[in-house]
Design a protein around this motif. Structure first.
Motif, PDB file in Angstrom:
ATOM      1  N   UNK A   1      -6.285  -9.053 -11.539  1.00 40.19           N
ATOM      2  CA  UNK A   1      -5.738  -7.732 -11.204  1.00 40.19           C
ATOM      3  C   UNK A   1      -6.660  -6.870 -10.340  1.00 40.19           C
ATOM      4  N   UNK A   2      -7.961  -6.731 -10.655  1.00 38.37           N
ATOM      5  CA  UNK A   2      -8.806  -5.916  -9.771  1.00 38.37           C
ATOM      6  C   UNK A   2      -8.911  -6.487  -8.357  1.00 38.37           C
ATOM      7  N   UNK A   3      -8.965  -7.816  -8.252  1.00 39.77           N
ATOM      8  CA  UNK A   3      -9.005  -8.440  -6.926  1.00 39.77           C
ATOM      9  C   UNK A   3      -7.693  -8.208  -6.190  1.00 39.77           C
ATOM     10  N   UNK A   4      -6.585  -8.318  -6.899  1.00 37.21           N
ATOM     11  CA  UNK A   4      -5.264  -8.013  -6.330  1.00 37.21           C
ATOM     12  C   UNK A   4      -5.251  -6.585  -5.790  1.00 37.21           C
TER      13      UNK A   4
ATOM     14  N   UNK B   1       1.898  -6.514  -0.646  1.00 31.42           N
ATOM     15  CA  UNK B   1       1.332  -6.582  -1.997  1.00 31.42           C
ATOM     16  C   UNK B   1       1.606  -7.931  -2.653  1.00 31.42           C
ATOM     17  N   UNK B   2       2.706  -8.588  -2.264  1.00 28.46           N
ATOM     18  CA  UNK B   2       2.998  -9.928  -2.776  1.00 28.46           C
ATOM     19  C   UNK B   2       1.977 -10.929  -2.244  1.00 28.46           C
TER      20      UNK B   2
ATOM     21  N   UNK C   1      -5.018  -5.810  -1.800  1.00 27.11           N
ATOM     22  CA  UNK C   1      -3.878  -4.998  -1.354  1.00 27.11           C
ATOM     23  C   UNK C   1      -4.347  -3.838  -0.479  1.00 27.11           C
ATOM     24  N   UNK C   2      -5.365  -3.123  -0.945  1.00 23.40           N
ATOM     25  CA  UNK C   2      -5.878  -1.983  -0.181  1.00 23.40           C
ATOM     26  C   UNK C   2      -6.491  -2.437   1.140  1.00 23.40           C
ATOM     27  N   UNK C   3      -7.221  -3.546   1.094  1.00 28.94           N
ATOM     28  CA  UNK C   3      -7.855  -4.048   2.320  1.00 28.94           C
ATOM     29  C   UNK C   3      -6.814  -4.502   3.335  1.00 28.94           C
ATOM     30  N   UNK C   4      -5.757  -5.170   2.863  1.00 31.55           N
ATOM     31  CA  UNK C   4      -4.690  -5.600   3.774  1.00 31.55           C
ATOM     32  C   UNK C   4      -3.987  -4.397   4.395  1.00 31.55           C
TER      33      UNK C   4
ATOM     34  N   UNK D   1       4.331   2.840  -1.523  1.00 35.26           N
ATOM     35  CA  UNK D   1       4.227   3.163  -2.945  1.00 35.26           C
ATOM     36  C   UNK D   1       3.943   1.944  -3.812  1.00 35.26           C
ATOM     37  N   UNK D   2       4.281   0.760  -3.307  1.00 34.33           N
ATOM     38  CA  UNK D   2       4.085  -0.462  -4.093  1.00 34.33           C
ATOM     39  C   UNK D   2       2.604  -0.715  -4.387  1.00 34.33           C
ATOM     40  N   UNK D   3       1.698  -0.098  -3.613  1.00 33.50           N
ATOM     41  CA  UNK D   3       0.275  -0.267  -3.896  1.00 33.50           C
ATOM     42  C   UNK D   3      -0.101   0.286  -5.267  1.00 33.50           C
ATOM     43  N   UNK D   4       0.756   1.126  -5.830  1.00 33.48           N
ATOM     44  CA  UNK D   4       0.492   1.622  -7.182  1.00 33.48           C
ATOM     45  C   UNK D   4       0.648   0.532  -8.238  1.00 33.48           C
TER      46      UNK D   4
END
Length: 365
Positions: free
Chosen positions: A235-238, A260-261, A242-245, A141-144
């Motif tokens: 933020x968009x790169x983050x 996500x960190x 995150x999604x790629x990881x 859920x942290x991906x949100x």
């Protein structure tokens, strides 16, 4: 009038859909093409002296003593009872500390990523963000969080030039000045964020042409004070990283719940935004036993003690405070104070929770 409202609603709906589409497309595209060109971004850390131990500036002569550099505090949260009671306590202490001497605290926003308003909108300044499409967070859920920040930064009117990214389980023990300077963010260093240890994995997302792996700071996204314009780029790169990881089995296994960190640390480095690593930004009881010069108590760990005040970590204590005990229920008012011998940090934490719950109207409802 009705047609005007309908048109406005359609515009908002289309805009939200377009943002979602762009994020999803970019997350599934080659990440390398989205990364900034290292030749066009110069790390601000190279332009002035930095203490090698905690990376605090050693040259403070240029710091302005007159003008305040206000920052906006932003906290992402779901609408769960667990997140909600923590946000109410956090916001209570934000208001208490905001106008004290040495504060550079500006506005406050709870970024609610449940997609719907809740009944605390009038109590806590809130921006409602949409969650990721079903299944996209893969149960994490942290991906949100990065997706919520992307929406907020694009859609909200933010007066301040700096942002403090905080969390619901943060209690502010004193007013916070703007610790960032000269293009650098200010961040807390986490001992378990180890870029050098995971260099092989991280090179998938931070190619060698972007510089040494030490350019990735041992941080998460919170607590971090960073320039608003810088965060709009990060933020968009983050989000993408995150999604790629999460989609990469090796990265997902290596980073687990702190994925996500790592993604934020990578995104910040990719955009050439270094960070002053400020160890006294916050403490984490029960391991940190005194308040010292800290600004924030982060109560992420359970606090278990016997009645003689001895820590019994890993075993439920005769006295305990653990936020996870209240994942589906509100903590009662007037929690029992720790027994004698328990560290100052834990005693202060419980007293501050008690003060907040005693003064917040309609607590527990």
């Amino acid at each position: 009038m009705g047609c005007g409202n309908l048109f406005f609603s359609l515009v908002i709906t289309f805009s939200a859909a377009l943002i979602t589409y762009n994020i999803i497309i970019s997350a599934n595209a080659s990440l390398k093409q989205d990364f900034p060109d290292p030749s066009s971004t110069k790390s601000a850390a190279s332009s002035f002296s930095v203490d090698p131990v905690i990376k605090m500036p050693t040259d403070l002569s240029s710091t302005s003593k007159t003008s305040k550099r206000l920052f906006h505090t932003a906290v992402t949260a779901s609408d769960s009872i667990y997140n909600t009671w923590q946000c109410r306590v956090m916001y209570y202490w934000f208001k208490k500390q905001k106008n004290k001497p040495n504060s550079e605290m500006g506005g406050f926003t709870r970024i609610l990523h449940s997609g719907q308003p809740d009944r605390f909108m009038d109590e806590i300044p809130t921006f409602v963000a949409q969650p990721l499409p079903d299944g996209m967070d893969q149960g994490y859920i942290v991906l949100n969080r990065p997706w919520a920040f992307v929406q907020w930064l694009q859609q909200a009117k933010i007066e301040e030039d700096y942002i403090l990214m905080s969390e619901p389980d943060h209690i502010l023990v004193k007013p916070i000045p703007n610790l960032s300077r000269d293009g650098l963010g200010a961040a807390f260093p986490f001992f378990y964020i180890e870029p050098k240890k995971y260099e092989t994995v991280l090179r998938k997302f931070f190619p060698e042409e972007n510089g040494p792996i030490t350019n990735i700071d041992p941080i998460g996204n919170s607590p971090v004070i960073v320039g608003k314009d810088a965060l709009k780029k990060i933020a968009p790169t983050w989000m993408n990283v995150s999604l790629a990881m999460k989609k990469d089995p090796e990265a997902d296994k290596a980073f687990g719940w702190v994925l996500e960190m790592y993604a934020y640390a990578v995104a910040s480095a990719l955009h050439g935004v270094g960070n002053i690593l400020y160890k006294e930004f916050m403490i984490q009881p029960p391991w940190d036993t005194t308040i010292g010069k800290a600004y924030i108590i982060h109560y992420t760990y359970g606090c278990d003690f016997d009645l003689q005040g001895k820590l019994t970590y890993g075993k439920i204590g005769e006295w305990r405070f653990d936020k996870r005990s209240y994942d589906n229920i509100w903590p009662p008012r007037n929690l029992t104070l720790p027994p004698p011998g328990v560290p100052e940090s834990v005693v202060t934490l419980v007293k501050m929770v008690n003060e907040a719950t005693a003064n917040i109207p309609n607590w527990g409802s």
